[in-house]
Design a protein around this motif. Sequence first.
Motif, PDB file in Angstrom:
ATOM      1  N   MET A  35     -28.172  92.045 -31.270  1.00 30.84           N
ATOM      2  CA  MET A  35     -28.699  91.683 -32.592  1.00 30.84           C
ATOM      3  C   MET A  35     -27.566  91.583 -33.618  1.00 30.84           C
ATOM      4  N   MET A  36     -26.614  92.511 -33.534  1.00 30.22           N
ATOM      5  CA  MET A  36     -25.464  92.430 -34.427  1.00 30.22           C
ATOM      6  C   MET A  36     -24.712  91.127 -34.213  1.00 30.22           C
ATOM      7  N   ALA A  37     -24.581  90.713 -32.943  1.00 33.33           N
ATOM      8  CA  ALA A  37     -23.904  89.446 -32.651  1.00 33.33           C
ATOM      9  C   ALA A  37     -24.696  88.268 -33.212  1.00 33.33           C
ATOM     10  N   GLY A  38     -26.019  88.361 -33.154  1.00 37.44           N
ATOM     11  CA  GLY A  38     -26.845  87.289 -33.698  1.00 37.44           C
ATOM     12  C   GLY A  38     -26.615  87.081 -35.181  1.00 37.44           C
ATOM     13  N   VAL A  39     -26.417  88.169 -35.928  1.00 34.52           N
ATOM     14  CA  VAL A  39     -26.147  88.069 -37.362  1.00 34.52           C
ATOM     15  C   VAL A  39     -24.701  87.657 -37.606  1.00 34.52           C
ATOM     16  N   ALA A  40     -23.769  88.271 -36.857  1.00 35.62           N
ATOM     17  CA  ALA A  40     -22.339  88.002 -37.073  1.00 35.62           C
ATOM     18  C   ALA A  40     -21.977  86.547 -36.814  1.00 35.62           C
ATOM     19  N   THR A  41     -22.645  85.920 -35.851  1.00 39.00           N
ATOM     20  CA  THR A  41     -22.315  84.532 -35.506  1.00 39.00           C
ATOM     21  C   THR A  41     -23.157  83.521 -36.262  1.00 39.00           C
ATOM     22  N   GLY A  42     -24.038  83.978 -37.161  1.00 40.59           N
ATOM     23  CA  GLY A  42     -24.805  83.063 -37.997  1.00 40.59           C
ATOM     24  C   GLY A  42     -26.100  82.560 -37.395  1.00 40.59           C
ATOM     25  N   LEU A  43     -26.493  83.088 -36.226  1.00 38.04           N
ATOM     26  CA  LEU A  43     -27.781  82.686 -35.678  1.00 38.04           C
ATOM     27  C   LEU A  43     -28.920  83.146 -36.576  1.00 38.04           C
ATOM     28  N   TYR A  44     -28.712  84.273 -37.273  1.00 39.97           N
ATOM     29  CA  TYR A  44     -29.692  84.797 -38.223  1.00 39.97           C
ATOM     30  C   TYR A  44     -28.983  85.071 -39.542  1.00 39.97           C
ATOM     31  N   PRO A  45     -29.684  84.867 -40.664  1.00 38.44           N
ATOM     32  CA  PRO A  45     -29.036  85.085 -41.966  1.00 38.44           C
ATOM     33  C   PRO A  45     -28.819  86.556 -42.278  1.00 38.44           C
TER      34      PRO A  45
END
Length: 523
Positions: A454-464
Motif C-alpha cells: 500500500m505504501m508503494a501504491g501511494v509512493a508511485t502515484g497509483l493512489y493520491p
Amino acid sequence: MQSRDVIIGIDAGTSLIKAVAFTASGRQLADVSLPNAYDAAGAGHVEQDMTRTWTDTVAALRGLSAAVPNLAARVAAIAVTGQGDGTWLIDDNGQPVAPALLWLDSRAGAIVEEIRASDRNAALHRRTGSGLNACQQGPQLAWLQAHAPEIISRAATAFHCKDWLYFLLTGERATDPSEASFSCGNFRTRGFDAETARLIGISDLVRLFPQVVDGVTATHPLNAAAAAEIGLPEGVPVVLGYVDVICAALGAGLYDRALNVGCTIIGSTGMHMRLARSAGDVTLTDEATGYTMPFPVPGHYAQMQSNMAATLNIDWLLDLARDLLASAGVTRSRADLIRGLDENVLQAKPCELLFHPFISDAGERGPFVAHEACAQFLGLRSRHGYWDLMRAVMEGLAFAARDCYAAMGSLPGEVRMTGGAARSRALGAILGATLESDISVCSRGEAGAAGAAMMAGVATGLYPDMAACAEDWVRPYLNTPQAPDSALASRYRQMFPAYVNARLAARPVWKELAALRAGATHV
C-alpha cells in the motif's frame, strides 16, 4: 504491451520470509514463503545469518516469478518490510560484520534494567514514547559497545532486517521513521535523536545510524546486481516500508479517516493498537510501557501495547486435554480440539472465573512490565469444568486487551481484529463485549506485505493518498462489524476492576514464587 499492474510486498519475518504479489487494486495473486532459521546460542544470544536472509529473499522472489505469469514485465514496484528491533551491522564495503542480533536477543537485559531503575527512564520515555526493552537496537548497541568492541569498530552502519534487504536491493543505507524513532529517536521528530543516544549511553555510536527515508514519499530504483539475482527489471521502484507491525496494522485497517478504530492482532502474542492523529494525541503511560511509532500517514502515530502471550494460553489448555487423552491411548491434534471450541465456550457461563493470561516464561510487558508475572485462575469451585476454564482463558485475553487499550486512552469504537485466532467466533464476541466495541475481522491473509505494498501504491502515484488506497486495499477485506452484546458488556465492565485489582495484588506473590523457584534450582 503488458501493463505494469503488480506490486510485490516482501515481509521478512523471524522464521519466514514471504514474497507476495498483489494487483494494483489490492487483490492477492500469489505468495511464496521460505523458512529463515535463527540460532539461539544460549545466554540470551539469538542471532540470524544476514547472508542467508538475503539468499532466502532471492529464492522467494524467484519463486514468485514462477507463480505469476510474466511477472518481470508486470511488476510496478517492490516494497519491503520485516521483523522489528534487532541490530544488523555492515562495514564500509556493505558486508556483515557479525550475525544479526534479533529482537529475541536478551543479552542487553541488565543494561535495560539499570536504565529503567534510574531517572533516565522517564526522560527516555518522554522522547521515544516507548518503554525501553532489551529487544531494541539502542540497548543492543550499548551491549556490543561494552562487550564486543571489536564488532563495533568494524561497523559502518546499523540496520534492521528490512533495511538490510533494502540496501541490497537499492544500494541505499537507510531506515524508516518507525524504526528510527523506536530504536534511538524522538517520535515527535520521526527520526534519530542525539539526546536519546546519550541517555542510553551510545553517543559515540550515532555515526552508525543511516539516513531516514519515508517510503510513502520516496523510492529508489532496483540496482543492477539485485535485478540480476532476483530476475526482475533494473530500475523498478523499491519502497522501504515501515516495520512489520505497522505495515500489518495498515493492511488490517488501523487507518480510517472517519472512525475511531483500534487494531488487535491475536497471535502467539497479543498486539493492541490505537491511532493517534498528532503527536499531541499520544498518551504516555505512568509505567513507561508500550510503544509509539510514526504511522505512514502524515502526522499520524500508532500507539501499541503488547501482551507476551495470547493464543499461547489457549494452546496450553488444549495441550492439557491432549495429554490427558494421550494417557488413555487417544490421539488428538490441536486442530481436532479446536473444531468444537467456539460452541462449547459460548455455552459456558460468563464471568464464572477470573484468569490472568501471563503464561509466557518471559512474564509480561504490557501495559505493565513484570518479568515474574504468572498466569493464574481465581474463583475456582468444584462445579467448574474444562469449558469454564477455556471461557475464562478467552475472557482473560479480552481483559488483557482492555487493560492495554485503557492505558492508551479511550476505548475504540471499532476494533479491526486479525491474527491466527481472529476466526474464533467466541473470542470475537468476548473481545467485543469486553472492549464495548464493534468487532470487524480482517480477512486479509498477508496484512504485513499488503501494508508495505500500500505504501508503494501511494509512493508511485497509483493512489493520491492512503485514504484512497485503503478504500481498495482494506475495506473489501473487513467483515461487517459485529456490535457487542450489551448485557454481556455490562457484566464485563463490572468484572474488569477485579481483573486489574487482582493482578496488582499478585505482584509480590509473583516475586516470592520467582525467588523460591530460583532457590530450588540451586539446591
